[in-house]
Design a protein around this motif. Sequence first.
Motif, PDB file in Angstrom:
ATOM      1  N   LYS B 307       0.812  -1.229   0.000  1.00  0.00           N
ATOM      2  CA  LYS B 307       0.000   0.000   0.000  1.00  0.00           C
ATOM      3  C   LYS B 307       0.841   1.274   0.000  1.00  0.00           C
ATOM      4  O   LYS B 307       0.292   2.351   0.254  1.00  0.00           O
ATOM      5  CB  LYS B 307      -0.900   0.002   1.253  1.00  0.00           C
ATOM      6  CG  LYS B 307      -1.974  -1.054   1.229  1.00  0.00           C
ATOM      7  CD  LYS B 307      -3.063  -0.678   0.259  1.00  0.00           C
ATOM      8  CE  LYS B 307      -4.099  -1.761   0.107  1.00  0.00           C
ATOM      9  NZ  LYS B 307      -4.917  -1.575  -1.086  1.00  0.00           N
ATOM     10  N   ARG B 309       2.010   2.998  -2.349  1.00  0.00           N
ATOM     11  CA  ARG B 309       1.513   3.946  -3.353  1.00  0.00           C
ATOM     12  C   ARG B 309       0.231   4.628  -2.860  1.00  0.00           C
ATOM     13  O   ARG B 309       0.066   5.841  -2.991  1.00  0.00           O
ATOM     14  CB  ARG B 309       1.243   3.208  -4.672  1.00  0.00           C
ATOM     15  CG  ARG B 309       1.493   4.047  -5.887  1.00  0.00           C
ATOM     16  CD  ARG B 309       1.022   3.336  -7.112  1.00  0.00           C
ATOM     17  NE  ARG B 309      -0.420   3.103  -7.050  1.00  0.00           N
ATOM     18  CZ  ARG B 309      -1.155   2.702  -8.077  1.00  0.00           C
ATOM     19  NH1 ARG B 309      -0.580   2.436  -9.230  1.00  0.00           N
ATOM     20  NH2 ARG B 309      -2.454   2.535  -7.965  1.00  0.00           N
ATOM     21  N   ASP B 310      -0.666   3.816  -2.277  1.00  0.00           N
ATOM     22  CA  ASP B 310      -1.909   4.392  -1.745  1.00  0.00           C
ATOM     23  C   ASP B 310      -1.610   5.378  -0.605  1.00  0.00           C
ATOM     24  O   ASP B 310      -2.281   6.405  -0.459  1.00  0.00           O
ATOM     25  CB  ASP B 310      -2.837   3.291  -1.217  1.00  0.00           C
ATOM     26  CG  ASP B 310      -3.421   2.453  -2.352  1.00  0.00           C
ATOM     27  OD1 ASP B 310      -3.255   2.873  -3.517  1.00  0.00           O
ATOM     28  OD2 ASP B 310      -4.009   1.395  -2.078  1.00  0.00           O
ATOM     29  N   ILE B 313      -0.546   8.558  -2.096  1.00  0.00           N
ATOM     30  CA  ILE B 313      -1.717   9.308  -2.605  1.00  0.00           C
ATOM     31  C   ILE B 313      -2.407  10.020  -1.460  1.00  0.00           C
ATOM     32  O   ILE B 313      -2.712  11.216  -1.528  1.00  0.00           O
ATOM     33  CB  ILE B 313      -2.747   8.353  -3.250  1.00  0.00           C
ATOM     34  CG1 ILE B 313      -2.139   7.602  -4.428  1.00  0.00           C
ATOM     35  CG2 ILE B 313      -3.976   9.128  -3.713  1.00  0.00           C
ATOM     36  CD1 ILE B 313      -3.023   6.459  -4.898  1.00  0.00           C
ATOM     37  N   LEU B 314      -2.668   9.250  -0.393  1.00  0.00           N
ATOM     38  CA  LEU B 314      -3.390   9.818   0.748  1.00  0.00           C
ATOM     39  C   LEU B 314      -2.635  10.995   1.343  1.00  0.00           C
ATOM     40  O   LEU B 314      -3.227  12.028   1.675  1.00  0.00           O
ATOM     41  CB  LEU B 314      -3.638   8.737   1.814  1.00  0.00           C
ATOM     42  CG  LEU B 314      -4.598   7.620   1.395  1.00  0.00           C
ATOM     43  CD1 LEU B 314      -4.584   6.469   2.398  1.00  0.00           C
ATOM     44  CD2 LEU B 314      -6.025   8.165   1.262  1.00  0.00           C
ATOM     45  N   ARG B 315      -1.307  10.841   1.452  1.00  0.00           N
ATOM     46  CA  ARG B 315      -0.509  11.954   1.985  1.00  0.00           C
ATOM     47  C   ARG B 315      -0.604  13.164   1.066  1.00  0.00           C
ATOM     48  O   ARG B 315      -0.661  14.312   1.525  1.00  0.00           O
ATOM     49  CB  ARG B 315       0.956  11.541   2.155  1.00  0.00           C
ATOM     50  CG  ARG B 315       1.234  10.490   3.222  1.00  0.00           C
ATOM     51  CD  ARG B 315       0.876  10.928   4.636  1.00  0.00           C
ATOM     52  NE  ARG B 315       1.393  12.242   4.958  1.00  0.00           N
ATOM     53  CZ  ARG B 315       2.645  12.511   5.324  1.00  0.00           C
ATOM     54  NH1 ARG B 315       3.498  11.515   5.447  1.00  0.00           N
ATOM     55  NH2 ARG B 315       3.028  13.736   5.599  1.00  0.00           N
ATOM     56  N   SER B 316      -0.615  12.919  -0.251  1.00  0.00           N
ATOM     57  CA  SER B 316      -0.622  14.057  -1.199  1.00  0.00           C
ATOM     58  C   SER B 316      -1.960  14.786  -1.200  1.00  0.00           C
ATOM     59  O   SER B 316      -2.029  15.947  -1.594  1.00  0.00           O
ATOM     60  CB  SER B 316      -0.288  13.563  -2.613  1.00  0.00           C
ATOM     61  OG  SER B 316      -1.379  12.861  -3.153  1.00  0.00           O
ATOM     62  N   ILE B 317      -3.049  14.117  -0.780  1.00  0.00           N
ATOM     63  CA  ILE B 317      -4.344  14.805  -0.780  1.00  0.00           C
ATOM     64  C   ILE B 317      -4.745  15.282   0.617  1.00  0.00           C
ATOM     65  O   ILE B 317      -5.886  15.648   0.845  1.00  0.00           O
ATOM     66  CB  ILE B 317      -5.464  13.939  -1.384  1.00  0.00           C
ATOM     67  CG1 ILE B 317      -5.669  12.659  -0.575  1.00  0.00           C
ATOM     68  CG2 ILE B 317      -5.192  13.622  -2.838  1.00  0.00           C
ATOM     69  CD1 ILE B 317      -6.846  11.833  -1.073  1.00  0.00           C
ATOM     70  N   GLY B 318      -3.786  15.258   1.541  1.00  0.00           N
ATOM     71  CA  GLY B 318      -4.045  15.915   2.825  1.00  0.00           C
ATOM     72  C   GLY B 318      -4.210  15.011   4.022  1.00  0.00           C
ATOM     73  O   GLY B 318      -4.648  15.465   5.080  1.00  0.00           O
ATOM     74  N   PRO B 406       6.012  10.483   0.826  1.00  0.00           N
ATOM     75  CA  PRO B 406       5.190  10.354  -0.388  1.00  0.00           C
ATOM     76  C   PRO B 406       5.959  10.679  -1.674  1.00  0.00           C
ATOM     77  O   PRO B 406       5.821   9.979  -2.668  1.00  0.00           O
ATOM     78  CB  PRO B 406       4.042  11.331  -0.144  1.00  0.00           C
ATOM     79  CG  PRO B 406       4.479  12.209   0.959  1.00  0.00           C
ATOM     80  CD  PRO B 406       5.441  11.444   1.770  1.00  0.00           C
ATOM     81  N   ALA B 407       6.773  11.743  -1.648  1.00  0.00           N
ATOM     82  CA  ALA B 407       7.491  12.143  -2.866  1.00  0.00           C
ATOM     83  C   ALA B 407       8.418  11.022  -3.330  1.00  0.00           C
ATOM     84  O   ALA B 407       8.534  10.755  -4.538  1.00  0.00           O
ATOM     85  CB  ALA B 407       8.286  13.411  -2.593  1.00  0.00           C
ATOM     86  N   ILE B 410       6.306   8.271  -4.971  1.00  0.00           N
ATOM     87  CA  ILE B 410       5.776   8.685  -6.275  1.00  0.00           C
ATOM     88  C   ILE B 410       6.909   8.705  -7.303  1.00  0.00           C
ATOM     89  O   ILE B 410       6.763   8.222  -8.429  1.00  0.00           O
ATOM     90  CB  ILE B 410       5.092  10.068  -6.165  1.00  0.00           C
ATOM     91  CG1 ILE B 410       3.859   9.959  -5.267  1.00  0.00           C
ATOM     92  CG2 ILE B 410       4.706  10.594  -7.539  1.00  0.00           C
ATOM     93  CD1 ILE B 410       3.311  11.279  -4.778  1.00  0.00           C
ATOM     94  N   ARG B 411       8.049   9.234  -6.891  1.00  0.00           N
ATOM     95  CA  ARG B 411       9.199   9.305  -7.806  1.00  0.00           C
ATOM     96  C   ARG B 411       9.638   7.892  -8.220  1.00  0.00           C
ATOM     97  O   ARG B 411       9.882   7.635  -9.402  1.00  0.00           O
ATOM     98  CB  ARG B 411      10.359  10.027  -7.113  1.00  0.00           C
ATOM     99  CG  ARG B 411      11.512  10.353  -8.056  1.00  0.00           C
ATOM    100  CD  ARG B 411      12.659  10.984  -7.309  1.00  0.00           C
ATOM    101  NE  ARG B 411      12.350  12.307  -6.805  1.00  0.00           N
ATOM    102  CZ  ARG B 411      12.356  12.636  -5.524  1.00  0.00           C
ATOM    103  NH1 ARG B 411      12.637  11.738  -4.606  1.00  0.00           N
ATOM    104  NH2 ARG B 411      12.078  13.861  -5.156  1.00  0.00           N
ATOM    105  N   THR B 413       7.813   5.182  -8.217  1.00  0.00           N
ATOM    106  CA  THR B 413       6.778   4.535  -9.025  1.00  0.00           C
ATOM    107  C   THR B 413       6.894   4.973 -10.480  1.00  0.00           C
ATOM    108  O   THR B 413       6.748   4.179 -11.404  1.00  0.00           O
ATOM    109  CB  THR B 413       5.376   4.898  -8.489  1.00  0.00           C
ATOM    110  OG1 THR B 413       5.347   4.587  -7.105  1.00  0.00           O
ATOM    111  CG2 THR B 413       4.302   4.122  -9.216  1.00  0.00           C
ATOM    112  N   ILE B 414       7.180   6.259 -10.685  1.00  0.00           N
ATOM    113  CA  ILE B 414       7.304   6.793 -12.041  1.00  0.00           C
ATOM    114  C   ILE B 414       8.596   6.265 -12.652  1.00  0.00           C
ATOM    115  O   ILE B 414       8.630   5.785 -13.763  1.00  0.00           O
ATOM    116  CB  ILE B 414       7.290   8.331 -12.027  1.00  0.00           C
ATOM    117  CG1 ILE B 414       5.900   8.821 -11.601  1.00  0.00           C
ATOM    118  CG2 ILE B 414       7.626   8.887 -13.400  1.00  0.00           C
ATOM    119  CD1 ILE B 414       5.829  10.272 -11.240  1.00  0.00           C
TER     120      ILE B 414
END
Lengths: 234, 414
Positions: B307, B309-310, B313-318, B406-407, B410-411, B413-414
Motif C-alpha cells: 500500500k 503507493r496508496d 496518494i493519501l498523503r498528497s491529498i491531505g 510520499p514524494a 511517487i518518484r 513509481t514513475i
Amino acid sequence: MNQVNENSSHSGSLKVEDLYFSFSEHSSSVVDILKGVTLEAQRGEITSIAGPSGCGKSTLLYLMGLLERPGSGKILMDNMEVQNLSDRKRTIARNQLIGFVFQFHFLIKELTALENVRLPLLKNGTDRTIANQISSELLDDLGLKNKVHRPAYKLSGGEQQRVAIARSLVNSPNYLLADEPTGNLDTQNSQAVFELLLLMAQKLNIAVVLVTHNENLAQQSDQEFRMLDGKIFT
Amino acid sequence: MLCLEIAWRFVIARKRPMILSLLGIVFGVSFFVITQAQTSGFEQFFIRTILGTNGAIRISDQFQDPLGTVQKSGKDGKVKFIFHSREDALYQEGVHQPDLVRVALMDYPEISGVSEIIEGTGILHTGSRKKTVQINGIRWVDHLQASDLNGQIIQGTIDQFASDQMGALLGSRIFSRLNIKVGDRIMLQGGTGTIHLRVCGVFETGVSQIDKNRIYLHMGNARSFLGHSAGGSIFQVALNKPELAPELSQQLQNVLNHRAVSWQEREKVWLDVFKALRVSSGITVSCILLLSGLGIFNVFAISVIEKTRDIAILRSIGFSQTDVSAIFLWQGAIILFAGILLGSFFAGLGTYLISIIPLRIRGIFSTDSFVVNWDLSHYLLASCIALIFVSVATWIPARRASRIEPAKIIRETI
C-alpha cells in the motif's frame, strides 16, 4: 501560513524563488537536483515545464506541492512563504490549496470512482451528502456520469486519469500540479486531458503547473519553461 | 471515521490473509477461555467441596507459648520488629473452654457459622462386616450453619438424624462397603465400649478419604462413646467471604491462643496443583495468540509494502502521518474486535459442549461430568492478551506506514 512576504507578484500565483534541492545518494556523495530555480505560475493559466528525464522537473513539482522541503530558496503561495511550514500546516495546505495529478493516476483501487474523488472533501470535514453531490457533479462534468459507482480498477486508463483530475479539483484548489498526466495515454486521450486542464484552469481560475515530455502540449500552454541539469530556462 | 472507512475497505479487499489473521484470534481467544473454564471449574468445584465439608477455618489445639512473642519497639512506641516463635509452645489437645470460644467467635461479623466437633475413632459392626471409622460428634443445627452437610445427604434426611438421638450419618463408601440400608441398626465398638446406632442417612462429599471413613453422631453420644465428657473438641468455622480465611485465621490464632488453620493452608497442595494447571494451560494457549499476532504482523507488514503507493496518494491529498497510522491501526482493531466477538461466541459454545461431556470423577471431589466455570474474567483476560499481541503486531507496521515519504514513493513509481 503566517510567514507573509509582501513581494511584488500577481495575486494568487504560485512562485518559487532561487530554489535549491539536493539529496545524499549514499552516506557521502550529495547530488544537486535543483540549482536556483525561479518561476511563477499564474492562476487561470497552464504553465508547462519540459525537459529530459532526471533534470529535476518532478522534484520541482513536489517542492511546489509541499511534498518535500527545499534546501534553500522560497516557495510563495499567494505571496506567502510556505517552504518552512510545519508538517501539520503542509498537510492542511495540500488538502485545501493544492491538487495533484500523477502519471499513473494513483487511484485507490478498493474504492469506487466517487469514493476516490470525495476523499479530499471528507478529509477536510465536508458533510458526506454534500461531498457526494459535489463529487458526482464533477465526475458528470468530466464525462463519467455512468462510472460513478464503478470500482477504480475497472475503469480504462483515460477514465482513471479523469477521475484523478476530478479528485485533484474537488476541493477547489488554487493550484493544480500535474506530473506527466498524459504520459500513460495515447495522443487522442492526451489532447483531451490537456484541454480539460486548460478548461479547468480558466473556468476555476486555477494555476496549473504541468510537467510533460510532450512537446506539442508544452507549446500549447500559456507559459512554457524548460529544465536542464537542475536549471530552468524560458 | 474516514480512516475507519478506508481501513474497512482495505480489510475486505484482502480477504484471505485477513481471514487467516482473524482465525488466529478466534482460535486463541476460544481455546484460552475453554481451558480456563475447565481448570478453574474443577478448582472452584474442589474449593466448594472442601468448604462445604471441612469449613473455611478449623480451630484445634490450644497452645501455651512459654517464650511469648519477641518484639522491638521504637522510641515513638511503634513496633519495629516482631517475631512469633512457636518452637517451644506447649500444645493441649482440643479447644479449651469451648463455650467461651464459641461466643467469642460469633462476635466476628465475617463468621457465618461455628460448629463444635468431637473427633475420635471406632469400629462399625453390622454382624457380618466391620469397618474402622472416624467419628465426628456434632450438634446438627450448628453443623448445618458451618457446612453443606444437608446438601451432601444422598439417602435419608437430616430430619431423621435430628429426631433420632441414636442416629448416625454414614459416608457413602462406608455405607456401600457394609452393604446396609437406611434404617438398619449398626454397632459401634471402641472407646469406652459399644453403642447401638441406627443409620439415618448417607452423605457423599466427593472426597474419597471422607466418604470412606467419616460418620456423624450426635455430640452427646460421641462424647460418652469416646469418654470425653468435656473439652477435646475442635471448631469448624464458616465465613461469609471464604477468601478472607488466611487473615482471619491468623487473627484468631493470636487472639484465642489456639491453632487456627485456613482452608487455603489446609489444601495448599491441591490448590497449588490447580494453580499450576491453570497457569500452564494459560501460557500454552497464549502461544496461539502470540502466533496469530506474528501472523498479523506479517500480514500488515506486507500490506504496508503493497500500500505504499496508496499511502503516498493519501498523503498528497491531505492525510497526515497520524491518519495513515490510524488506517492501519483500525485494520488491526477490526480484526481484533471480530476475533474477540467470534472467539467469545465459540468459547461459550465450546464451554457448554464440554460441560455436558460425561466424566465420572471420584477422589478429591465427586462429579459425573466436566465441571466448567462461567467467568467473565476469562473472556476479559483472553481479550486483553489478544489486544496486547494485536496492538504490537499492528503498531509497528502502522508506524512504518506513517513514515513513508510520499514524494519518494511517487518518484520511484514513475
